[in-house]
Scaffold this motif. Structure first.
Motif, mmCIF file in Angstrom:
data_model
loop_
_atom_site.group_PDB
_atom_site.id
_atom_site.type_symbol
_atom_site.label_atom_id
_atom_site.label_comp_id
_atom_site.label_asym_id
_atom_site.label_seq_id
_atom_site.Cartn_x
_atom_site.Cartn_y
_atom_site.Cartn_z
ATOM 1 N N PRO A 63 -29.851 102.271 -26.092
ATOM 2 C CA PRO A 63 -31.111 101.505 -26.028
ATOM 3 C C PRO A 63 -31.074 100.263 -26.927
ATOM 4 C CG PRO A 63 -31.424 103.589 -27.190
ATOM 5 C CD PRO A 63 -30.053 103.637 -26.580
ATOM 6 N N ASP A 88 -38.998 101.510 -27.796
ATOM 7 C CA ASP A 88 -37.738 102.243 -27.882
ATOM 8 C C ASP A 88 -37.677 103.349 -26.832
ATOM 9 O OD1 ASP A 88 -37.077 100.619 -29.935
ATOM 10 O OD2 ASP A 88 -37.783 101.985 -31.497
ATOM 11 N N THR A 89 -38.833 103.958 -26.554
ATOM 12 C CA THR A 89 -38.875 104.948 -25.479
ATOM 13 C C THR A 89 -39.637 104.373 -24.285
ATOM 14 O OG1 THR A 89 -40.859 105.861 -26.454
ATOM 15 C CG2 THR A 89 -38.785 106.931 -27.034
ATOM 16 N N ASN A 107 -35.950 100.587 -21.839
ATOM 17 C CA ASN A 107 -34.957 101.389 -22.541
ATOM 18 C C ASN A 107 -34.685 102.715 -21.847
ATOM 19 O OD1 ASN A 107 -33.836 99.903 -24.649
ATOM 20 N ND2 ASN A 107 -35.686 100.131 -25.876
ATOM 21 N N ILE A 151 -32.241 101.867 -19.281
ATOM 22 C CA ILE A 151 -30.920 101.637 -19.880
ATOM 23 C C ILE A 151 -30.251 102.966 -20.206
ATOM 24 C CG2 ILE A 151 -29.795 100.795 -21.980
ATOM 25 C CD1 ILE A 151 -31.677 98.416 -21.907
ATOM 26 N N ARG A 152 -31.041 103.904 -20.729
ATOM 27 C CA ARG A 152 -30.487 105.229 -21.040
ATOM 28 C C ARG A 152 -29.976 105.925 -19.776
ATOM 29 N NH1 ARG A 152 -34.827 106.169 -24.226
ATOM 30 N NH2 ARG A 152 -34.398 105.513 -26.348
#
Lengths: 279, 271
Positions: free
Chosen positions: B131, B116-117, B121, B124-125
């Motif tokens: 995300p 997720d981090t 992602n 993407i952020r």
């Protein structure tokens, strides 16, 4: 069709190498989070050579792989010679047993050996039997089939008359083997030994079940990092390992190519000579 | 001749002690009670509650095999049809090379990419999008399996395709077959042994994995390997673990036997 194949091959290669690139880049990162780039440093490499514990684990892995592949290569080459002279029914039986560790899921091999060692431990009244020797035995066991499967085809390809010829010229069976046969099957022995070595060095699943806290290898240690975050020096270690393996492989390929060229030239020279003799 | 046969004796003794007897012990544990040591069938019947996990493991492993075949076949074909032998060797080495690096670390690198981090992602952020849930699901586990075992599919396929006599392809083309027909009637049937051997080489480790599912999956993607591992390392019920190992082993050997029959034993030679 061809273009599609090329496209897929490129995608596959990218797919295979992306994680390796991530690891390599992470080894030069100043931050400890693998996902955030903070700046370039060689600090991790210096750290790596200062970490006695990590170097000891690497040494453990190397000791086990070298010993296991040597023992397996010796036992396996002897066994191949023996199996090769067996009658077909007996041979088939032995080869079926050889296939067991090859086909069996690693976890089952690991579990079965762990149970055997636990059994032996209670029988011999040794409290913590898991350690260097159990690890070595397990590695030899899963390496043996690889050696046999790479030596056997070479024996089958070999000209059966070679042995007779050597013995006609006065060799004892032992001399015939060490002076003639061994050179014929050497490529098989070497590839079996190399395969064993790499399998041993990288093995995690079986080692995990048969190693105790006293003697562990690098992959088992990496697995125990599941709870805590991985230290970046490990990335540095594996980047170095990758480069070493790459260099060894390139060198081997170059040597092989040279060898092949030489052989072609030798054959040509030989043909030239016999041709002249015919005239 | 007799003395030569004796050379195999140490090996046969070794294999008996460290392969055959351990499997006997697995069978013994599978049919005995963990506390009393009495004969029982409760371990085997106890597996019934894990049926879902067994089916899930098989299903994910089959999907991985299928994906490996779909992307592995064109790759193997491309490598095998390079005109220069040195190009073939180079590509072959490139496919093999990643296998030399610890699969644990390569799987961790995927976690770093998909988290997720993680790297993807984060990117993407940066682009200002939400995300994506890339990890801790079935898809991530399949990705991990495909990634780790794809070379096992490509290498046997390559060694079969490279041996196909090119004159057969030319003959088919001369007789008016188009690319699709050549593939279906010539190349595909001749690569069956490679497909079978690749399929088993991917299926067996995939169905029994436990590291990939622990790192890339979640509690919902527990596989057989995870359950067996926990019986030996945390829950400590080796009898149930042995029973599950036994079932897993029988399943794998049955699968291999069916596969071998499928190819009339041709797959034996390929490694």
């Amino acid at each position: 069709m061809k273009r599609l194949n090329r496209f897929i091959t490129i995608i596959v290669l990218i797919f295979l190498y992306v994680p390796m690139i991530v690891l390599a880049v992470a080894s030069f990162n100043t931050g400890s989070d693998i996902a955030i780039w903070e700046g370039f440093t060689l600090h991790q490499y210096a750290e790596l050579f200062r970490d006695a514990n990590l170097l000891r684990l690497l040494l453990n892995s190397l000791i086990i792989s070298v010993l296991a592949s040597l023992i397996a290569t010796m036992l396996g080459t002897m066994a191949s010679l023996g199996i090769f002279s067996m009658r077909s029914r007996m041979r088939r039986l032995v080869m079926t047993v050889t296939d067991i560790p090859m086909t069996n899921p690693e976890i089952v091999t690991g579990v079965s050996l762990a149970l055997l060692f636990a059994f032996a431990g209670t029988f011999l009244k040794i409290k913590s039997i898991l350690g260097f020797f159990t690890l070595l035995i397990a590695h030899v066991t899963f390496n043996l089939p690889y050696v046999i499967l790479s030596v056997m085809p070479k024996l089958a390809q070999m000209d059966g008359d070679l042995r007779d010829a050597a013995m006609d010229l006065g060799c004892t069976p032992r001399q015939a083997f060490f002076k003639v046969l061994i050179h014929e099957i050497m490529p098989g022995i070497i590839s079996g030994a190399l395969m064993s070595f790499t399998m041993s060095l990288d093995d995690f699943v079986i080692s995990y079940f048969v190693s105790g806290s006293g003697f562990i290898t690098l992959p088992v240690e990496i697995y125990s990092y599941t709870k805590k975050p991985l230290q970046p020096k490990i990335y540095a270690l594996f980047t170095l390992l990758f480069i070493v393996i790459l260099l060894v492989m390139v060198a081997m390929n170059l040597l092989q190519m040279k060898d092949a060229k030489k052989r072609v030239q030798a054959r040509r020279a030989f043909r030239g000579r016999t041709g002249r003799a015919g005239v | 001749m007799k003395t030569r046969k004796l050379l195999a004796a140490p090996y046969i003794v070794w294999m008996c002690i460290f392969t055959v007897i351990p499997l006997g012990i697995v069978v013994y544990y599978a049919f005995t009670d963990s506390i009393t040591g009495a004969l029982t069938l409760s371990n085997i019947t106890g597996i019934a509650s894990y049926t879902g996990i067994f089916l899930k493991s098989i299903w994910l492993a089959l999907i991985s095999c299928a994906i490996c075949l779909i992307i592995g076949f064109p790759t193997a074909h491309f490598i095998a049809t390079r005109p220069k032998e040195s190009t073939q060797k180079l590509l072959y080495m490139l496919i093999m090379l990643p296998m030399c690096i610890s699969f644990l670390l390569r799987t961790l690198a995927w976690v770093a990419l998909l988290d997720d981090t993680g790297i993807i992602n984060n990117a993407i952020r940066l682009l200002g999008m939400k995300p994506l849930p890339l990890v801790r699901n079935n898809g991530a586990v399949v990705l991990g399996m495909v990634y780790n075992y794809l070379p096992y599919m490509i290498l046997p396929l390559y060694s079969v395709i490279v041996k196909i006599d090119h004159r057969l392809v030319e003959a088919a083309e001369d007789l008016g077959a188009n690319h699709g027909q050549v593939f279906r009637h010539v190349i595909l049937p001749l690569s069956v042994p490679g497909i079978i051997s690749g399929f088993t080489m991917v299926f067996v480790p995939a169905v029994s994995t436990f590291y990939i599912s622990q790192k890339l999956g979640s509690s919902g993607t527990t596989l057989i390997g995870d359950v067996i591992e926990s019986q030996f390392k945390t829950a400590y019920n080796p009898n149930l673990g042995a029973a599950m190992s036994l079932v897993l082993m029988i399943m794998v050997f049955a699968c291999v036997a069916i596969m071998n029959r499928f190819s009339d034993g041709e797959a034996e030679v390929i490694m």
